[in-house]
Structure formats: structure tokens, C-alpha cells
Motif scaffolding. Structure first.
Motif, PDB file in Angstrom:
ATOM      1  N   LEU A 198       2.980 -11.444 -79.493  1.00  0.00           N
ATOM      2  CA  LEU A 198       2.006 -12.341 -78.885  1.00  0.00           C
ATOM      3  C   LEU A 198       2.685 -13.126 -77.778  1.00  0.00           C
ATOM      4  O   LEU A 198       3.740 -13.738 -77.997  1.00  0.00           O
ATOM      5  CB  LEU A 198       1.433 -13.295 -79.938  1.00  0.00           C
ATOM      6  N   VAL A 199       2.091 -13.109 -76.593  1.00  0.00           N
ATOM      7  CA  VAL A 199       2.611 -13.860 -75.452  1.00  0.00           C
ATOM      8  C   VAL A 199       1.505 -14.760 -74.916  1.00  0.00           C
ATOM      9  O   VAL A 199       0.417 -14.286 -74.580  1.00  0.00           O
ATOM     10  CB  VAL A 199       3.092 -12.925 -74.327  1.00  0.00           C
TER      11      VAL A 199
ATOM     12  N   GLU B 283      -8.785 -20.315 -84.215  1.00  0.00           N
ATOM     13  CA  GLU B 283      -9.722 -19.219 -84.462  1.00  0.00           C
ATOM     14  C   GLU B 283      -9.282 -17.950 -83.740  1.00  0.00           C
ATOM     15  O   GLU B 283      -9.337 -16.851 -84.294  1.00  0.00           O
ATOM     16  CB  GLU B 283     -11.126 -19.624 -84.017  1.00  0.00           C
ATOM     17  N   VAL B 284      -8.827 -18.115 -82.504  1.00  0.00           N
ATOM     18  CA  VAL B 284      -8.391 -16.960 -81.718  1.00  0.00           C
ATOM     19  C   VAL B 284      -7.132 -16.339 -82.311  1.00  0.00           C
ATOM     20  O   VAL B 284      -7.046 -15.122 -82.507  1.00  0.00           O
ATOM     21  CB  VAL B 284      -8.142 -17.375 -80.251  1.00  0.00           C
ATOM     22  N   ILE B 285      -6.154 -17.173 -82.613  1.00  0.00           N
ATOM     23  CA  ILE B 285      -4.865 -16.657 -83.098  1.00  0.00           C
ATOM     24  C   ILE B 285      -4.995 -16.037 -84.486  1.00  0.00           C
ATOM     25  O   ILE B 285      -4.337 -15.033 -84.785  1.00  0.00           O
ATOM     26  CB  ILE B 285      -3.808 -17.780 -83.110  1.00  0.00           C
ATOM     27  N   SER B 286      -5.833 -16.601 -85.320  1.00  0.00           N
ATOM     28  CA  SER B 286      -5.974 -16.089 -86.685  1.00  0.00           C
ATOM     29  C   SER B 286      -6.417 -14.632 -86.698  1.00  0.00           C
ATOM     30  O   SER B 286      -6.070 -13.868 -87.615  1.00  0.00           O
ATOM     31  CB  SER B 286      -6.954 -16.950 -87.489  1.00  0.00           C
ATOM     32  N   SER B 287      -7.166 -14.223 -85.675  1.00  0.00           N
ATOM     33  CA  SER B 287      -7.650 -12.841 -85.613  1.00  0.00           C
ATOM     34  C   SER B 287      -6.539 -11.855 -85.251  1.00  0.00           C
ATOM     35  O   SER B 287      -6.712 -10.642 -85.402  1.00  0.00           O
ATOM     36  CB  SER B 287      -8.780 -12.730 -84.586  1.00  0.00           C
ATOM     37  N   MET B 288      -5.397 -12.353 -84.792  1.00  0.00           N
ATOM     38  CA  MET B 288      -4.287 -11.485 -84.377  1.00  0.00           C
ATOM     39  C   MET B 288      -3.240 -11.308 -85.460  1.00  0.00           C
ATOM     40  O   MET B 288      -2.437 -10.381 -85.395  1.00  0.00           O
ATOM     41  CB  MET B 288      -3.604 -12.077 -83.135  1.00  0.00           C
TER      42      MET B 288
ATOM     43  N   MET C 171       0.903 -21.398 -87.126  1.00  0.00           N
ATOM     44  CA  MET C 171       0.072 -20.307 -87.644  1.00  0.00           C
ATOM     45  C   MET C 171       0.870 -19.007 -87.764  1.00  0.00           C
ATOM     46  O   MET C 171       0.818 -18.313 -88.788  1.00  0.00           O
ATOM     47  CB  MET C 171      -1.133 -20.088 -86.735  1.00  0.00           C
ATOM     48  N   VAL C 172       1.613 -18.670 -86.707  1.00  0.00           N
ATOM     49  CA  VAL C 172       2.373 -17.431 -86.713  1.00  0.00           C
ATOM     50  C   VAL C 172       3.480 -17.471 -87.762  1.00  0.00           C
ATOM     51  O   VAL C 172       3.686 -16.504 -88.500  1.00  0.00           O
ATOM     52  CB  VAL C 172       2.948 -17.158 -85.308  1.00  0.00           C
ATOM     53  N   ALA C 173       4.196 -18.587 -87.830  1.00  0.00           N
ATOM     54  CA  ALA C 173       5.300 -18.697 -88.788  1.00  0.00           C
ATOM     55  C   ALA C 173       4.801 -18.662 -90.233  1.00  0.00           C
ATOM     56  O   ALA C 173       5.438 -18.048 -91.102  1.00  0.00           O
ATOM     57  CB  ALA C 173       6.097 -19.973 -88.530  1.00  0.00           C
ATOM     58  N   LYS C 174       3.670 -19.317 -90.510  1.00  0.00           N
ATOM     59  CA  LYS C 174       3.110 -19.259 -91.857  1.00  0.00           C
ATOM     60  C   LYS C 174       2.784 -17.822 -92.252  1.00  0.00           C
ATOM     61  O   LYS C 174       3.026 -17.405 -93.390  1.00  0.00           O
ATOM     62  CB  LYS C 174       1.855 -20.129 -91.940  1.00  0.00           C
ATOM     63  N   SER C 175       2.262 -17.073 -91.306  1.00  0.00           N
ATOM     64  CA  SER C 175       1.951 -15.670 -91.565  1.00  0.00           C
ATOM     65  C   SER C 175       3.229 -14.871 -91.817  1.00  0.00           C
ATOM     66  O   SER C 175       3.271 -14.004 -92.703  1.00  0.00           O
ATOM     67  CB  SER C 175       1.186 -15.080 -90.383  1.00  0.00           C
ATOM     68  N   MET C 176       4.272 -15.149 -91.054  1.00  0.00           N
ATOM     69  CA  MET C 176       5.557 -14.480 -91.266  1.00  0.00           C
ATOM     70  C   MET C 176       6.088 -14.757 -92.669  1.00  0.00           C
ATOM     71  O   MET C 176       6.612 -13.863 -93.343  1.00  0.00           O
ATOM     72  CB  MET C 176       6.575 -14.944 -90.222  1.00  0.00           C
ATOM     73  N   VAL C 177       5.973 -16.009 -93.099  1.00  0.00           N
ATOM     74  CA  VAL C 177       6.435 -16.385 -94.436  1.00  0.00           C
ATOM     75  C   VAL C 177       5.629 -15.655 -95.505  1.00  0.00           C
ATOM     76  O   VAL C 177       6.183 -15.120 -96.477  1.00  0.00           O
ATOM     77  CB  VAL C 177       6.349 -17.911 -94.632  1.00  0.00           C
TER      78      VAL C 177
END
Length: 243
Positions: free
Chosen positions: A11-12, A69-74, A117-123
Motif C-alpha cells: 500500500l502506497v 473504511e477505505v483501508i479496511s477493504s485492502m 490499521m495495517v499493523a493491527k492486521s499484521m499482528v
């Protein structure tokens, strides 16, 4: 040194033009499933023409909830580059609340929001990952009429270090880069004017401004497994400006 990201999702932000666009294109060419986020649809449309399989998403990152909302879909994302940034050069006495909020919302607050958001998903995925935040030499040294911009980028460097400290146990690496003037289309138009660029150029020991690839290549390296032992790094890409 070839770097590949096959099987990774990247993601950029701020990917419509300039540094972000070139980073997104480089990740795409290196095999990553790439999500490019920009607030300008026209630049995303042209990016999509260059990279047909890239996911191009228009979003206003200054809006906390809509961004989520946008990022959660990715999600999940393996590689994150927080590149989106804005600036309104103003002398100290000209700074307004509106310009302060605009700069801080994009340059710092949106990075916190997206990185959380991204880091929580990584965890949750137990996959680890890499995050690179794009700062500026203005966050490392004082530059006239850049009080708020410089403050936002200095804070970004420090936030990156704390992210590295807290997220390391989850195998998430967090680094930042701080470029000098980069010769994007806008950079060329502004800084190649000798009256404006001359004094800045005179402070760079290597005697030139940065080209886009001078920033893209270090960012790709920091995202890659070749930098597996690097986290919490604040890397100046400045030709020696900060020495």
C-alpha cells in the motif's frame, strides 16, 4: 541487487504523482499486488493506464473515519509506504490554524491512522511486515517558511522510532527516509530557478538535488528482506545536506 516482492501486498499513499507514484510503480513491477491511494482521481486514472492491474483508490486521508473504511477493504497488507504529504510554505507570523491543521492532518495524523490499521492486521495475521514513512530534510534541519511542515516531519521521524520499538516484537519493521529536494515535475519547476534553488544547492555536498530513483531505491531496500535487521532507522537521502 534485484529486489522482488512476489506474493506480497503493498500500500502506497500519495501515489498519484511524484515520489509516491514511482514507489507504487516500482513495487508493482517487482511483483507486489499494489494499492495506490491518492486524493486526485485524474492522476490515479493515468497511473492505472500505466499499470493496469494496480488497485487505484481515491481517498481523502484527512478524514479519519472514511480513511479507515477505505483501508479496511485492502487488508491485510504486508508493505506500507506512508508517502502522502502536503505543505503550505508560510513565514512564522503568517501561519494560520487552517494551514496548521491541514498539514498535520495529512503529514502525521493520517500516518498514525493508517499505520495502526495495517499493523493491527499484521499482528493478527502473525505475518510481520515493513513500514516506511517518508519524511523530509525539513524535519531534520530548520528551513525558512517551513515551521509547521518541518514540525510534522520531525514528529514523523520520532513516531517511526516509537513504532519500531513497540512493533518489533511482532516482526514489524518501521523506518523513515528524509529526502532533500526531489526533482519531480513540481520540484523541477520550483527549485531549478537559480534564485530559489541556488542557496539550497550550495548546502548539498554532492552538488545536486535528488532524482526520483534516488528515493525509490532506498525505500524498496528498506521494505525488503535484505534490510531484515533494520528498524527504527531515520535515513537522510540528502546528498549530505544534514551534515
Amino acid at each position: 541487487m534485484e529486489i522482488r516482492f512476489d506474493g506480497k501486498k503493498a500500500l502506497v499513499t500519495g501515489a498519484g504523482k511524484g515520489i509516491g507514484r514511482e514507489i507504487a510503480k516500482a513495487l508493482y513491477k517487482a511483483g507486489a499486488e499494489t494499492f495506490a491511494v491518492s486524493r486526485t482521481q485524474s492522476t490515479l486514472d493515468s497511473l492505472k493506464e500505466e499499470c493496469p492491474n494496480m488497485h487505484c483508490v481515491c481517498a481523502d486521508l484527512s478524514d479519519w473515519k472514511s480513511t479507515q473504511e477505505v483501508i479496511s477493504s485492502m487488508l491485510p497488507i504486508d508493505l506500507l509506504v506512508n508517502n502522502a504529504g502536503t505543505n503550505t510554505p508560510q513565514s512564522f507570523f503568517e501561519i494560520t490554524e487552517e494551514s496548521y491543521d491541514c498539514i498535520m492532518n495529512i503529514n502525521l495524523k493520517s500516518v498514525l491512522n493508517i499505520s495502526q490499521m495495517v499493523a493491527k492486521s499484521m499482528v493478527e495475521q502473525k505475518s510481520g511486515g515493513a513500514i516506511v514513512n517518508v519524511g523530509s530534510q525539513a524535519g531534520l534541519r530548520a528551513i525558512d517558511s517551513h515551521a509547521v511542515y518541518g514540525a510534522s516531519k520531525a514528529a514523523l521521524v520520532q513516531m517511526t522510532k516509537v513504532m519500531a520499538l513497540e512493533l518489533g516484537k511482532h516482526n514489524i519493521r518501521c523506518n523513515s527516509v528524509s529526502p532533500t529536494v526531489v526533482l519531480t515535475d513540481l520540484g523541477r519547476a520550483h527549485w531549478q530557478n537559480p534564485e530559489l534553488g541556488g542557496p539550497m544547492l550550495s548546502r548539498i555536498p554532492l552538488g545536486r538535488f535528488a532524482e526520483l530513483e534516488d528515493v525509490v531505491e532506498p525505500v524498496l531496500y528498506l521494505l525488503s528482506d535484505k534490510a531484515a535487521m533494520l528498524t527504527g532507522v531515520s535515513l537522510p537521502i540528502d546528498g549530505g545536506f544534514t551534515v
